[in-house]
Scaffold this motif. Structure first.
Motif, mmCIF file in Angstrom:
data_model
loop_
_atom_site.group_PDB
_atom_site.id
_atom_site.type_symbol
_atom_site.label_atom_id
_atom_site.label_comp_id
_atom_site.label_asym_id
_atom_site.label_seq_id
_atom_site.Cartn_x
_atom_site.Cartn_y
_atom_site.Cartn_z
ATOM 1 N N ARG A 84 6.042 0.808 3.798
ATOM 2 C CA ARG A 84 7.570 0.364 3.314
ATOM 3 C C ARG A 84 7.938 -1.073 3.656
ATOM 4 O O ARG A 84 7.748 -1.430 4.970
ATOM 5 C CB ARG A 84 8.612 1.272 3.982
ATOM 6 N N ASP A 85 8.917 -1.651 2.711
ATOM 7 C CA ASP A 85 9.526 -2.761 3.271
ATOM 8 C C ASP A 85 11.082 -2.565 3.479
ATOM 9 O O ASP A 85 11.484 -1.372 3.280
ATOM 10 C CB ASP A 85 9.698 -3.907 2.145
ATOM 11 N N PHE A 86 11.530 -3.081 4.673
ATOM 12 C CA PHE A 86 12.924 -2.645 4.942
ATOM 13 C C PHE A 86 13.964 -3.609 4.633
ATOM 14 O O PHE A 86 13.578 -5.001 5.243
ATOM 15 C CB PHE A 86 12.985 -2.119 6.634
ATOM 16 N N LEU A 87 14.989 -3.599 3.837
ATOM 17 C CA LEU A 87 15.756 -4.625 3.537
ATOM 18 C C LEU A 87 16.778 -4.840 4.708
ATOM 19 O O LEU A 87 17.147 -3.729 5.308
ATOM 20 C CB LEU A 87 16.436 -4.463 2.318
ATOM 21 N N LEU A 91 -4.677 -6.313 7.458
ATOM 22 C CA LEU A 91 -3.601 -6.575 8.535
ATOM 23 C C LEU A 91 -2.778 -7.875 8.177
ATOM 24 O O LEU A 91 -3.815 -8.870 7.817
ATOM 25 C CB LEU A 91 -3.829 -6.399 9.990
ATOM 26 N N GLN A 141 7.735 -9.643 13.931
ATOM 27 C CA GLN A 141 6.540 -8.626 13.919
ATOM 28 C C GLN A 141 5.340 -9.216 14.451
ATOM 29 O O GLN A 141 5.257 -10.572 14.508
ATOM 30 C CB GLN A 141 6.750 -8.167 12.364
ATOM 31 N N ILE A 181 14.409 -8.392 8.177
ATOM 32 C CA ILE A 181 13.785 -7.690 7.311
ATOM 33 C C ILE A 181 12.419 -7.242 8.121
ATOM 34 O O ILE A 181 12.131 -7.654 9.185
ATOM 35 C CB ILE A 181 13.342 -8.249 6.019
ATOM 36 N N GLU A 182 11.891 -6.153 7.601
ATOM 37 C CA GLU A 182 10.401 -5.865 8.010
ATOM 38 C C GLU A 182 9.681 -5.621 6.966
ATOM 39 O O GLU A 182 9.937 -4.860 5.812
ATOM 40 C CB GLU A 182 10.540 -4.529 9.055
ATOM 41 N N THR A 183 8.402 -5.733 7.187
ATOM 42 C CA THR A 183 7.205 -5.602 5.965
ATOM 43 C C THR A 183 6.202 -4.925 6.893
ATOM 44 O O THR A 183 5.892 -4.696 8.016
ATOM 45 C CB THR A 183 6.773 -6.975 5.505
ATOM 46 N N PRO A 184 5.433 -3.984 5.870
ATOM 47 C CA PRO A 184 4.311 -3.140 6.702
ATOM 48 C C PRO A 184 3.076 -4.159 6.994
ATOM 49 O O PRO A 184 3.080 -5.155 6.623
ATOM 50 C CB PRO A 184 3.740 -2.345 5.344
ATOM 51 N N ALA A 185 2.706 -3.594 8.190
ATOM 52 C CA ALA A 185 1.651 -4.221 8.796
ATOM 53 C C ALA A 185 0.416 -4.432 7.873
ATOM 54 O O ALA A 185 -0.369 -5.392 7.885
ATOM 55 C CB ALA A 185 1.040 -3.410 10.191
ATOM 56 N N MET A 186 0.236 -3.123 7.255
ATOM 57 C CA MET A 186 -0.850 -3.237 6.187
ATOM 58 C C MET A 186 -0.482 -3.812 4.989
ATOM 59 O O MET A 186 0.474 -3.298 4.364
ATOM 60 C CB MET A 186 -1.267 -1.686 6.063
ATOM 61 N N GLU A 187 -1.169 -4.801 4.444
ATOM 62 C CA GLU A 187 -0.720 -5.320 2.780
ATOM 63 C C GLU A 187 -2.090 -4.805 2.116
ATOM 64 O O GLU A 187 -3.164 -4.762 2.619
ATOM 65 C CB GLU A 187 -0.427 -6.700 3.093
ATOM 66 N N LYS A 188 -1.793 -4.891 0.788
ATOM 67 C CA LYS A 188 -2.947 -4.946 0.028
ATOM 68 C C LYS A 188 -3.851 -6.120 0.263
ATOM 69 O O LYS A 188 -3.581 -7.245 0.369
ATOM 70 C CB LYS A 188 -2.759 -4.940 -1.643
ATOM 71 N N PRO A 207 0.787 -1.097 -0.078
ATOM 72 C CA PRO A 207 0.110 0.097 0.070
ATOM 73 C C PRO A 207 0.760 1.347 0.116
ATOM 74 O O PRO A 207 1.971 0.998 0.630
ATOM 75 C CB PRO A 207 -0.815 -0.262 1.226
ATOM 76 N N GLU A 252 2.505 4.565 7.517
ATOM 77 C CA GLU A 252 2.881 3.339 8.716
ATOM 78 C C GLU A 252 4.491 3.998 9.313
ATOM 79 O O GLU A 252 5.492 3.753 8.443
ATOM 80 C CB GLU A 252 2.976 2.186 8.286
ATOM 81 N N PHE A 290 7.718 -10.017 -0.399
ATOM 82 C CA PHE A 290 8.695 -9.454 -0.391
ATOM 83 C C PHE A 290 9.910 -9.893 -1.235
ATOM 84 O O PHE A 290 10.364 -9.032 -1.886
ATOM 85 C CB PHE A 290 9.342 -9.336 1.183
ATOM 86 N N TRP A 350 -0.216 4.572 12.727
ATOM 87 C CA TRP A 350 -0.678 4.702 11.227
ATOM 88 C C TRP A 350 -1.460 5.941 10.967
ATOM 89 O O TRP A 350 -2.316 6.337 12.051
ATOM 90 C CB TRP A 350 -1.512 3.304 11.159
ATOM 91 N N MET A 354 17.587 -2.180 7.673
ATOM 92 C CA MET A 354 17.306 -2.542 9.220
ATOM 93 C C MET A 354 18.504 -2.365 9.923
ATOM 94 O O MET A 354 18.300 -1.848 10.960
ATOM 95 C CB MET A 354 16.914 -4.137 9.088
#
Lengths: 456, 456
Positions: free
Chosen positions: A11-14, B99, B128, B40-47, A7, A143, B110, A131, A18
């Protein structure tokens, strides 16, 4: 199939990002602990009723709401009135939960809910995601993390002093050595408005004054008029623009301007105390500067207001905070004064990036990669790996006997410092060949010698 | 005003709980790093479209959806068909984001999205929160952490070995010394079903077999019939119940049972390789046990299946994982094999609690509290505080000159070890009075001596 994506505003964090982000979070966290703050966490999802009405009308619209489920959803959809007009009305019909918008309101809710389980004054820190359905733009996300430290349950000005020290120390530890801590006091702002005789216009007046930097004196005067502030009031505000100088000079001039405003004088007294003590004891390295136009958090701050800007970079404030005398009042617990600061991790990231201050901040990555020369060599390496790991060293074995070049490239990309090669000869002789990826040097040694070197 | 509260199935964490939780997360994280995984981290909100269809129909219903906003919401509400029947239909009309339900699908997304920015094999860890609209019950929450480590981009069985070692080491480091790592292989399950001639019934057969522990052999046989498995097939499955013994015995008997199933034999070969290497090199402390009824993750696992249970406590699996040969296929990137494990932090918490294994795991709290005897003494303490903190010691000053008893109680509740008292006499003589809160001992000393003692 569409290319997968996330969305907007998220963001993604690589791993490389990180590492830098964790460097920031770890430094902030260490500062929080050093000043006696303890961690708490609250849920991402709060009841919608906990959040609405706390951030103003605009804020309410920016809260992400979570759709009801099951029978609740079905019945609410059946009940949507044909003549509905307000989006808020629909949202409250369809949603009972929402994502937290900041850490401050959940903290107030937490304090009231757990008031019998915590000892006051309560010093907590909290580093969690929030958020906001803001329009995404450079440096503004939907976010993002907030890093807050608050002391609740005392109105002692020692807290202000400690929080200023905390901000100074954390930013200094991050390597930012040129920044200004700006201070103001809500009571001084109230005093200014009081002497204009238009206390009901405090928001309009402050929003306009806050823009002095950007639109200049004439711009502010015009905006005051546009916002319905009377000419008489504007005349009384004008002297403010002429008040410049050192903190001491500002305070002296303001004492004259606010001589008839008890609340204004109280604010000046608070500012004076905090600044005097900090200077007397040389408690901070940063420039500490009174900024009478600083008006953030006007809805809830009642005393000190802080804001920190890194000098020499065009990035907004990286830190801010203030005192609130009645935050928990909204949840039914009156007369609990608190004061807090919040670090803007994303902006700090941008500042460190722009000033090239990350240095060698890297996530603790694999220190040793064993090259895989085939099944029997790999099995031998598993034993050596076990020894390294038992000695606390981060190590791994490449999972297949891919070409040496490919394995070396893997080590390079991952930032692994040492590649260990163990072929049939090495197994027989009990030695290992170690390549230093940074220098290119190779030498034969023993696993114990490698351990000793890495743990030196 | 109602007492404030949080949505059911969610939790607040107070500092004491945070200390214990962080102990678990830190131990897991250290293990991940030691084995070469990077964060790594990804967003809490995904499509929403990224998540739906990945967890089965039941899973889809448990995803928390986020309500659309603005014009999008208004128009979708106008477009709700009068004759709507399916909740899923309504949800997709009203929501475009959701979520995350686990970390696995976001990780697959990812990997596909960033395939050009990462080096394969890619070893990532991710700690996460995930959200599931499950019915809350003891040990089951709607918002909880997952701690996942995966290796993607290789089908090497060395990865299985390393992941088993990782689980063993992390749980051992947490102090859990009696646990069983159960292993199975999806190919063996496929083989069992293959020889029944009812490969289309694999889910039904596995769900029934998985209950052997709970409902016994006759129960499983009844359930197989109820689920439409033919009598002939049930007869072919029956010998499975008689297969008991050591791992070696199980494997030998299964090789006979599956002699006509190439895929089944392949699965046995994989199991044999992993177990043999681990035993030969004594790589793990735990009991490693083949469990032919272990059938978790049937929707996506294609090879190894792992599950860990702590012995002696009635708490479900605390760790699990397996190999998936085509996770990223759902996002258009084929033929990328991966394998991973996930630690259940909440269940591990319950196990450590029940076995009383947290010990002295406390968050680094304030080490030194300066008692506040009034303004001038407090100012003197600010200077001493600065020295302590510069030496890396977590210290604070009580913010008001409250009664000594109250201040001491604050130190006690917060777990502060040393209280420092500096009154007028002490200021003049340059000494400090230090009370050890653990022993009650008091002695006069210098700030430097205190620093030396704490940094010893």
């Amino acid at each position: 199939m569409n290319k997968p994506s996330i969305p907007k505003g998220t963001r993604d964090f690589l791993p490389a990002q990180m590492a830098r982000r964790n460097h920031i979070f770890d430094t902030i966290k260490a500062g929080f602990k050093k000043y006696g703050f303890l961690p708490i966490e609250t849920p991402a999802m709060e009841k919608l009723s906990t959040l609405t009405g706390k951030y103003g009308e605009e804020g309410d619209q920016l809260i992400f709401k979570i759709l009801n489920r099951g029978e609740k959803l079905s019945s609410s959809i059946r009940n949507i009135p044909a003549n509905w007009t307000s989006q808020g009305q629909i949202e409250h019909l369809l949603c009972e939960q929402a994502l937290r918008y900041d850490l401050t309101v959940p903290f107030a809710r937490f304090v009231v809910q757990h008031q019998n389980d915590i000892a006051f004054p309560f010093k907590r820190y909290q580093i969690q995601t929030v958020w906001r359905a803001d329009r995404p733009q450079k440096g503004r996300y939907r976010e993002f993390y907030q890093c807050d430290a608050d002391i609740i349950g005392t109105d002692s000005l020692l807290c202000e002093i400690e929080l200023i020290q905390l901000m100074d120390e954390v930013l200094d530890n991050l390597g930012i050595n040129d920044f200004t801590i700006k201070m103001n006091n809500r009571k001084v702002l109230s005093g200014i408005v009081e002497i204009t005789g238009e206390s009901d216009k405090i928001v309009e007046i402050m929003v306009a004054i806050d823009k002095l930097d950007k639109i200049g004196e004439s711009g502010v005067i015009k905006e005051l008029g546009d916002r319905g502030v009377s000419n008489e009031a504007v005349e009384k505000i004008k002297p403010l623009f002429g008040i410049v100088g050192s903190n001491e000079e500002l305070l002296a001039k303001m004492r004259i301007m606010l001589v008839d405003s008890p609340i204004g004088l109280k604010g000046l007294e608070e500012l004076t105390f905090v600044i005097d003590q900090i200077n007397k004891l040389s408690l901070v390295k940063a420039k500490l500067s009174i900024d009478l136009t600083l008006a953030r958090g006007l809805n809830y701050y009642t005393g000190a207001i802080f804001e920190v800007k890194a000098n020499g970079v065009d990035i907004g404030s990286i830190c801010g905070g203030g005192r609130y005398d009645d935050l928990t009042g909204i949840f039914g617990l009156k007369d609990l004064s608190g004061v807090g600061v919040s670090f803007g991790a994303d902006r700090i990231y941008d500042v460190l990036n722009e000033l090239d201050l990350f240095g060698a901040a890297v996530e603790e990555t694999t220190q040793v990669l064993f090259i895989n020369f085939g099944n029997s060599e790999a099995m031998h390496c598993l034993g050596l790996l076990k020894e390294l790991r038992a000695a606390g060293i981060n190590a791994e074995l490449y999972p297949t006997d891919a070409k040496l070049k490919k394995q070396m490239n893997y080590a390079h990309v991952k930032g692994v410092r040492f590649a260990v090669m163990v072929g049939t000869n090495e197994i027989e002789s009990g030695i290992i060949r170690v390549k230093d990826m940074a220098t290119g040097d190779q030498r034969d040694t023993s696993i114990q010698a490698l351990i000793n070197m890495l743990n030196k």
